[in-house]
Design an enzyme around this catalytic site. Structure first.
Site, PDB file in Angstrom:
ATOM      1  N   ASP A  25       0.877  -1.169   0.000  1.00 16.35           N
ATOM      2  CA  ASP A  25       0.000   0.000   0.000  1.00 16.35           C
ATOM      3  C   ASP A  25       0.915   1.220   0.000  1.00 16.35           C
ATOM      4  O   ASP A  25       1.505   1.570   1.017  1.00 16.35           O
ATOM      5  CB  ASP A  25      -0.890  -0.038   1.256  1.00 16.35           C
ATOM      6  CG  ASP A  25      -1.754   1.217   1.400  1.00 16.35           C
ATOM      7  OD1 ASP A  25      -1.724   2.087   0.501  1.00 16.35           O
ATOM      8  OD2 ASP A  25      -2.469   1.326   2.418  1.00 16.35           O
ATOM      9  N   LYS A  90       3.021  11.426  -3.594  1.00 13.92           N
ATOM     10  CA  LYS A  90       1.997  10.760  -4.401  1.00 13.92           C
ATOM     11  C   LYS A  90       1.100  11.771  -5.117  1.00 13.92           C
ATOM     12  O   LYS A  90       0.587  11.501  -6.198  1.00 13.92           O
ATOM     13  CB  LYS A  90       1.164   9.866  -3.479  1.00 13.92           C
ATOM     14  CG  LYS A  90       0.252   8.869  -4.181  1.00 13.92           C
ATOM     15  CD  LYS A  90      -0.305   7.912  -3.141  1.00 13.92           C
ATOM     16  CE  LYS A  90      -1.372   6.992  -3.679  1.00 13.92           C
ATOM     17  NZ  LYS A  90      -1.859   6.074  -2.629  1.00 13.92           N
ATOM     18  N   GLU A 187      -7.067   0.524  -4.492  1.00 11.64           N
ATOM     19  CA  GLU A 187      -7.020   0.365  -3.035  1.00 11.64           C
ATOM     20  C   GLU A 187      -8.323  -0.185  -2.439  1.00 11.64           C
ATOM     21  O   GLU A 187      -8.286  -1.118  -1.629  1.00 11.64           O
ATOM     22  CB  GLU A 187      -6.632   1.701  -2.394  1.00 11.64           C
ATOM     23  CG  GLU A 187      -5.160   2.028  -2.630  1.00 11.64           C
ATOM     24  CD  GLU A 187      -4.834   3.508  -2.523  1.00 11.64           C
ATOM     25  OE1 GLU A 187      -5.703   4.283  -2.087  1.00 11.64           O
ATOM     26  OE2 GLU A 187      -3.706   3.881  -2.890  1.00 11.64           O
ATOM     27  N   ASP A 224     -13.073   4.965   1.721  1.00 13.51           N
ATOM     28  CA  ASP A 224     -11.662   5.014   2.113  1.00 13.51           C
ATOM     29  C   ASP A 224     -11.187   6.454   2.208  1.00 13.51           C
ATOM     30  O   ASP A 224     -10.954   7.112   1.196  1.00 13.51           O
ATOM     31  CB  ASP A 224     -10.829   4.236   1.075  1.00 13.51           C
ATOM     32  CG  ASP A 224      -9.314   4.305   1.359  1.00 13.51           C
ATOM     33  OD1 ASP A 224      -8.898   5.042   2.282  1.00 13.51           O
ATOM     34  OD2 ASP A 224      -8.550   3.625   0.650  1.00 13.51           O
TER      35      ASP A 224
END
Ligand code: ADP
Ligand code: MG
Length: 643
Positions: A25, A90, A187, A224
């Site tokens: 992850d 990211k 994810e 999420d």
């Protein structure tokens, strides 16, 4: 709806050396590596501590070395030397310089339309390099925990919302870290695997004696909320097989935003102006904010004590932050997450009452405020019993393990979907969608196109992405040319265009002229990604403009058709001039002129009126041509075709 199944190619391994596949992850704020050992997925902690989470932070502030500092040790440098400590890299992945509109403490360099590099004391560092350094650190953890040379590869997770450029950048980072990427996995999809949603639930199933072939579907929504990204997915499970029904999200919404909102509130309470404080002070405040926020996940109120230097003067502020106040502060984030949920439900054509479970993933869902927000919105208690920090890595490890041990798996893997529609430009600047958004991948779609003009020997295939009907409102992904089409009458050539998306989301477009097998193709790897605003705009615009787009589309289509009629008529009038007397020729010419004027007027009704006037004339002419051609055929003479 039929469910697609993906069988993985067999990968043989040596009989006595067990091979491991990692699940990674690669988070915006924190990253984790997990692996399946003895049939069980577990997170691999650091060897020198029991830390499982690796802060996604890299320090490039020491010019005497080429070795970067990764993780906790780098995080410590953040307030001291923020411009050489790269956090949230990211957010920069696959983005161009001009795309980066959010605030950050870095000096960037590089071409405007390329991915920027961070200017640091250790040189110019690309976001891909930062991610590679994080991945290397995770790989090292795994190497220390597993037998030598036993790592076969890794499944790396990405937000469902990542576009092609962002996915490509992630793959590049993995390659730079020396990792063999088995697959990129969304994810939320990974989280679903960790929750075991890929095996039939027996406890709450409506089990009467005969449900061995239970076709009852179950629907799950995954919410999420991490540090920097927000993802929502709806998954449908039927008889143990999964399908991703819809995904949505925002790649710049998360705990970082909550921290910033709290930091701004703190500044306001202390009577300070955000403009007059330094970047160092800002990141100190954000750190403080994060601590207060996390404390409020355990208790109802927290003592606040901050000291800030404002224009050389030290300022102090003490007070109290309660969950009630926090609820108000984070309202903009809460509201935006629910907007995304609504959108995804709409996409899937579902009501929240249709969902069997809502699953919470991501560190920010530890906040009781977020838990009750979700519970209220969906009117159900969400699942959050697996550690929300680890759940994605655990699911990725399980998928990775399936990929290298097919005989142990049931050959069924989760399907992902395309986030935006993909299509190509047709005459008049219209978009013909080949792969609609939320189509499960891998997928391959074919459609036949044809030429517009007589004798046309080339064609430009322009690939676009977006939800609008016209090219100018979508995003251009690339274009290529197909040459060598044999000259034919307009509309006769058969050009087969194929759009294929592989399991990693990589798009390949090919075009083939079927009579001559002339072929041309491109793999789409755009040089930079979409900004969040662009992505949201592309998506929202599709809904907002649905009605006006439909009207614009029918006007353009009618114009293109009318122009094609005129072209074909003119060409036929030259070729079969012998069939027309002066009156007929004049009548046709007048009607053509009127139609041309009507086209210029951009008025759909007027164009249709003139088309209707021209039609009996052109039909009569077509009939004459047919007659002549039948006679000619009977007489053994060949004439050109025209229809
Ligand atoms: P990402 O995947 O984006 O890296 P994570 O899922 O690891 O993010 O979540 C990180 C976020 O979760 C951070 O913003 C962090 O502040 C927040 N977070 C972690 N623990 C808590 C907590 N106990 N209460 C509130 N927020 C938390
Ligand atoms: Mg995450």
């Amino acid at each position: 709806m039929s469910l697609l199944q993906i069988a993985e190619p067999q990968q043989s391994s040596k009989p006595h050396s067990h091979r491991y596949a990692l699940g990674i992850d690669l988070g915006t704020t924190r990253s984790i590596v997990a692996v399946v050992r003895s049939g069980k997925a577990a997170v691999i902690p650091a060897t020198d501590s029991s830390d499982t989470l690796l802060p996604s932070v890299v320090y490039y502030g020491d010019p005497t070395t080429h070795t970067p500092v990764v993780g906790q040790a780098a995080l410590i440098k953040q307030s001291e030397d923020p411009s050489n400590t790269i956090i949230s890299a990211k957010r920069f992945m696959g983005r161009s310089h001009t795309d980066i509109k959010f605030s950050h403490p870095y000096q960037l360099s590089g071409q405007q339309d390329a991915m920027p590099t961070f200017v640091t004391k250790q040189g110019d560092i690309s976001p891909v390099q930062v991610s590679a350094d994080i991945l290397k650190a995770l790989k090292q953890r795994a190497q220390e925990a597993l037998p030598e040379d036993s790592i076969a590869g890794a499944v790396i997770t990405v937000p469902a919302y990542f576009d092609e450029a962002q996915r490509q950048a992630t793959k590049d980072a993995a390659a730079a870290a020396g990792l063999n990427v088995l697959r990129l996995l969304n994810e939320p999809t990974a989280a679903a695997v960790a929750y075991g949603l890929d095996s039939q639930e027996s406890s709450d199933s409506h089990s009467d004696a005969h449900d061995a072939k239970d076709t009852h579907s179950r629907l799950y929504l995954i919410y999420d909320l991490g540090g920097g990204t927000f993802d929502v997915s709806i998954l449908k499970m039927t008889a143990g097989v999964f399908e991703v029904v819809a995904t949505g999200g925002n790649s710049a919404l998360g705990g970082d935003d909550i921290d910033r909102l709290i930091a701004n509130w703190l500044l306001k309470q202390a009577g300070l102006d955000a403009k007059s404080i330094s970047n160092e002070e800002k990141s100190y405040l954000a750190q403080q904010a994060k601590q207060y926020k996390q404390a409020l996940s355990e208790q109802d109120s927290v003592r606040v004590d901050i000291s800030i230097t404002d224009n050389g003067h030290s300022k102090q502020w003490q007070g109290e932050l309660t969950t009630e106040i926090l609820a108000k502060i984070i309202e903009p984030v809460s509201r935006r997450t629910l907007d995304v949920c609504k959108q995804v439900l709409r996409d899937a054509n579902l009501n929240s009452s249709d969902l069997d479970h809502v699953i919470l993933v991501g560190g920010s869902t530890r906040m009781p405020l977020i838990q009750s927000l979700v519970a209220d919105f969906f009117a159900t208690k969400p699942l959050c019993h697996i550690n929300p920090d680890e759940v994605v890595a655990l699911g990725a490890a399980q998928t990775a393990n399936q990929l290298i041990n097919t005989d142990k798996s049931d050959n069924v893997l989760l399907l992902d979907v395309t986030p935006l529609s993909l299509g190509l430009e047709t005459m008049g600047g219209l978009v013909e969608v080949l792969i609609p958004r939320n189509t499960p991948i891998p997928v391959s779609k074919r459609q036949i196109f044809t030429t517009y003009q007589d004798g046309q020997t080339g064609m430009v295939i322009h690939v676009v992405q977006g939800e609008r009907e016209t090219v100018e409102n979508c995003r251009s992904l690339g274009r290529f040319e197909l040459y060598g089409i044999p000259p034919m009458k307009a509309g006769f050539a058969r050009i087969e265009v194929t759009f294929s998306i592989d399991a990693n989301g990589q798009l390949t477009v090919s075009a083939e002229e079927t009579t001559t097998n002339t072929k041309s193709e491109i793999a789409i790897t755009p040089s930079y990604g979409l900004t969040d605003e662009q992505k949201e705009q592309l998506l929202m615009a599709g809904f907002e403009h649905a009605e006006s787009d439909k009207q614009a589309r029918s006007l353009i289509e009618t114009k293109v058709e009318a122009e094609r009629e005129i072209l074909a008529l003119n060409s036929a009038m030259t070729e079969f001039a012998n069939l027309l007397d002066a009156d007929k020729t004049q009548a046709l010419q007048l009607a053509i002129e009127d139609l041309q004027q009507a086209i210029a007027s951009d008025d759909l009704a007027v164009i249709e009126q003139q088309q209707a006037k021209l039609k009996p004339l052109s039909d009569a002419f077509a009939a004459q041509i047919m007659n002549q051609s039948i006679q000619a055929t009977m007489a053994g003479t060949k004439t050109s075709e025209w229809s």
